[in-house]
Every structure is written in structure tokens, then in C-alpha cells.
Scaffold this active site. Sequence first.
Site, mmCIF file in Angstrom:
data_model
loop_
_atom_site.group_PDB
_atom_site.id
_atom_site.type_symbol
_atom_site.label_atom_id
_atom_site.label_comp_id
_atom_site.label_asym_id
_atom_site.label_seq_id
_atom_site.Cartn_x
_atom_site.Cartn_y
_atom_site.Cartn_z
ATOM 1 C CB CYS A 85 3.785 -3.316 -2.184
ATOM 2 S SG CYS A 85 4.566 -4.723 -3.069
ATOM 3 C CB SER A 136 0.601 -1.646 6.408
ATOM 4 O OG SER A 136 0.614 -1.997 7.508
ATOM 5 C CB THR A 137 4.896 1.397 6.598
ATOM 6 O OG1 THR A 137 5.693 1.497 5.207
ATOM 7 C CG2 THR A 137 5.866 2.181 7.680
ATOM 8 C CG ASN A 164 -0.826 -7.595 -2.396
ATOM 9 O OD1 ASN A 164 -0.340 -8.539 -1.542
ATOM 10 N ND2 ASN A 164 -0.249 -6.612 -2.754
ATOM 11 N N GLY A 196 4.643 -3.284 9.730
ATOM 12 C CA GLY A 196 6.195 -3.584 9.737
ATOM 13 C C GLY A 196 6.764 -3.099 10.936
#
Length: 497
Positions: free
Chosen positions: A298, A243-244, A163, A247
Site C-alpha cells: 500500500c 482498498s478504498t 500482501n 474501506g
Amino acid sequence: MVPKLPFEVKNSSLFKDKSLVGGEWVEAISGKRFDVIDPGSDKVWASAPDNAAEDVDAAVNAAHEAFQTYKKINPRTRAQLLLKWDALIRENRDDIAHIVTYETGKPLAESQGELDYALGFTWWFAGEAERITGTIQTPSAPGRRVFTVKQPIGVAAALVPWNFPIAMILRKAGAALAAGCTMIVKPSPETPLSVLALAELAMQAGFPKGVFSVLTTSLENTPPLSEALCRHPLIKKITFTGSTRVGKLVAKLCADGLKKATLELGGNCPFLIFDDADLNQAADALMALKWRHAGQACITANRVYVQKGVYDKFAEILTQKTSKLVVGHGAEKGTTMGPVTTPRSLDRALNQVEDAKKYGGQVILGGGKIIGKTGYFFEPTIILGAKKEMLITSEETFAPVLALYSFDTEEEAVTAANNTSMGLASYYFTKNIDRTWRLLENLEAGMIGMNTGNASAAESPFGGIKESGYGKESGKDVAINEYLITKTGTLTLDGHF
């Protein structure tokens, strides 16, 4: 030779479509390549090497060898290298911006804005290079002195998203290179070429071979290549933005080798508007925060809570402003919102809109894919009557869909805002100074926007709490410390106190 591009470049040396390993432009061992697609047309316009796990060892060994010399380079010299890199990126700003637009889909003005923002990091960390200091103290035991010294941790690997491909790289690499580390970047499959352009300019700036390397790879090979980087014994630091879910996987891989990691993960950020807020100020901030890059940031506002007394008025102001957005290809003149970057984002957006309707949500603007345009276009969408049961409440949108929730009291708003596993950023608008302070302390997020939308800057520590990750990027001392170790020395003196 530069292939025929869908845009003109002033500096043809900037366009690279091979990986950079040990200062050499190379193909993957397999010889395979993957396509780079323009989200605004759904057409292939370039390709890059499809590196796999087997390509990692050579890159890491080259970076480790370069580290043995680079870690000894004087901090002022490192600062001068960063400033030269900064100057070259500024010179080539417009060419790089075109690459970013054709990789991500964002309007050209936004790509240029990303570069202007990102260059704050190279400038800032050039200064940080000479601000690395240790300590000295007189301990409780007589005849001793205790010292601490800071040293670069080693080879770092950066796993970065699509992004903000320029900003994410310069924020991470700026800190690493200032600290004396070498870095290997694994860009997103959607955005390899903008990162390779930065690598070319790093070489032109005079960074020694192997100090800054780039391994491009396809979506299919991203997991095994990333795992190989995380597990390699010579990699001492991992920095990941994404992303979590991913991650947590990165954290597990790093835990096996007890590697230092910085994780900047999902947002699901709340945006609170109180009765006493300046509604136009709040709407302008939300416009810039939410519709930038078609909602794919984010720190974008994912859940907008508006106090009941101004709910209808704010919805009217926001709808009027949003209806003036011009959706089109990022390179087209007049475009103010481009496509989403991947088809996956279209599916997520549509799914959230349909789910909201099931729970009584009113779609007062947009609501679907844009028919008749090639590329990944979704209408700027506003949903009224949002409820906590809706999917959009718990799932980060990453698309141009905005839902407005209503609330009565401050306590109710804070409870709703904090009712998420994530804690990256929170925003609020009020003219009540007492409430301002309460919200600063009561909202559960690593960054708080107080009558402010996007507040990210090189001098401001960036990072979240809860499941939005740990560690800080940018800011004084904290970011560069992510790439340093602290070594303690104790000296015993004769004939001294």
C-alpha cells in the site's frame, strides 16, 4: 496429521488448516473448504475452512466471554504473554516464512524480512501494555477532582489483506491484546495458513482460549462474513486494511452500529526526485520500495516524478538496477522478485501498460506477462513519458509497473503529487533543507519519507489522510488508543479546596 507440503517444516505443530474459535480448531458449519493456491506455480497446495456468516456468532460469543476475564488481567501479564508469543514466532521464523512465500509468492528473503519487521510490533506493544495511563486534574469548580481512566473497548475484528499477512496481524493484534481486548481475525482467502500458524503460537504462548480467534473464508464468502462481523452487536471495534472502495463499505457498516473503526486504505503514493538529490540514494530507496513483493504494498511508489534536469540520468540508473532483478518462484534460490499474488493483478498491470502506450508512454523495460512460466509472473516494467491522463496516474497499480513523470518546478511537483483522492504516504529526495521543510508541510499524506523510502516501523505512527483512511496503527500511545475507551470520573470532596 500434516498434509504433504511443497516444503519442509521443522515444527509440524505449526501447520494448522482449521479455524480457531474459542480455543478449539474447528471446521465451518457447512463443512465446506476452499483451496489455497501457490502464485508461483498456480497449483493448489492446501485448503482451509470456508466459513460463512452463520459461523460468526459462535466466534464472537466465545471472544466476548473470553473478554470478560482477559480485560481484568494485569497489564504486565499481558505484556509477558506478548513477549512469549514474540519469542515463539522468532523460534519458528523460517517455517512461517515458507508458508508466507507459498501463499503470497514473495521471495523467501522477503518473507523472512516481513517476519523480522512484524516482530517489532509484538515487542513494541508488549511495552505499550504497561504504558496505558489515565489523568487527574483540579477543575474550575471548587471541591472537585476529575479523573480519566482507559479501559479496553471490547471484542475487536480484524479484516486483513494478503500482501503482508504476518505484519498486518501482529500490528493489529499486538495493539488489541496489549490493550486488553480480544480479537477475531478474518484473513484474506489467499493467506489463511500463515495467520493460523500465528494463532497456534498464541495458544502455545498461553493466551486464554477465545482471546485470539481466526475465521478463514473464501473470496465468495468474504463479503457476507465480513458484514456479519461488522454488524454483530458484541463487536465493538473494526480494523481494516485494504482498498478504498471496500474501506468505504466497511465504514458504512460500522456507522450503522456507531462502531469504532481504523481504516488503512489505498495509497497511490508519489515519489519526488529533485535535481539536487543523490540519484543513487533515491534509486536504491525506490528499488526497495517499488519492487518489494512485486509492487504489491500500500505504501509503494505508484507515481514517480523526476525533475527535468536529472530525468534521463535517473531513468538510466533505475533501468540498470531494475534489469538485474531475477524473477522466479519465491522459494527458488536467487529469486529477487516473485509473482504477483492473484491473476487479477496481472490483468490490471497489462491494462495499465497498454493504456500508457495509447498516451505515448515509452516502455523501456518489460511490459508484459512472462511467457513460459507457470504462475502469475509479470516483467518488472518501466515506462517513460508518463502523463496525467494515463490510468496509472489515478489507479493504484499493485503490480511491478513503474512510470516516470517529469516536472520543472517544486510547485508543479507538489500539485501533481497531491492531485489524488488518496493520502497515505509521499516520498521525496532533495538536499535542500528549506525545500525539505516545505514539502513536509505541503504534501498531503499521513506519512512523509524525507530522503527515505520505506519508513514503517513499530514506533512510527502508521496511517493516512483523505481517502486513505483514518486512525493510526503502531506508534506511541496513538495505536493502542484505537482499542481503548476513555471514561471520566468526577469526585466531590468535603472540606477540601
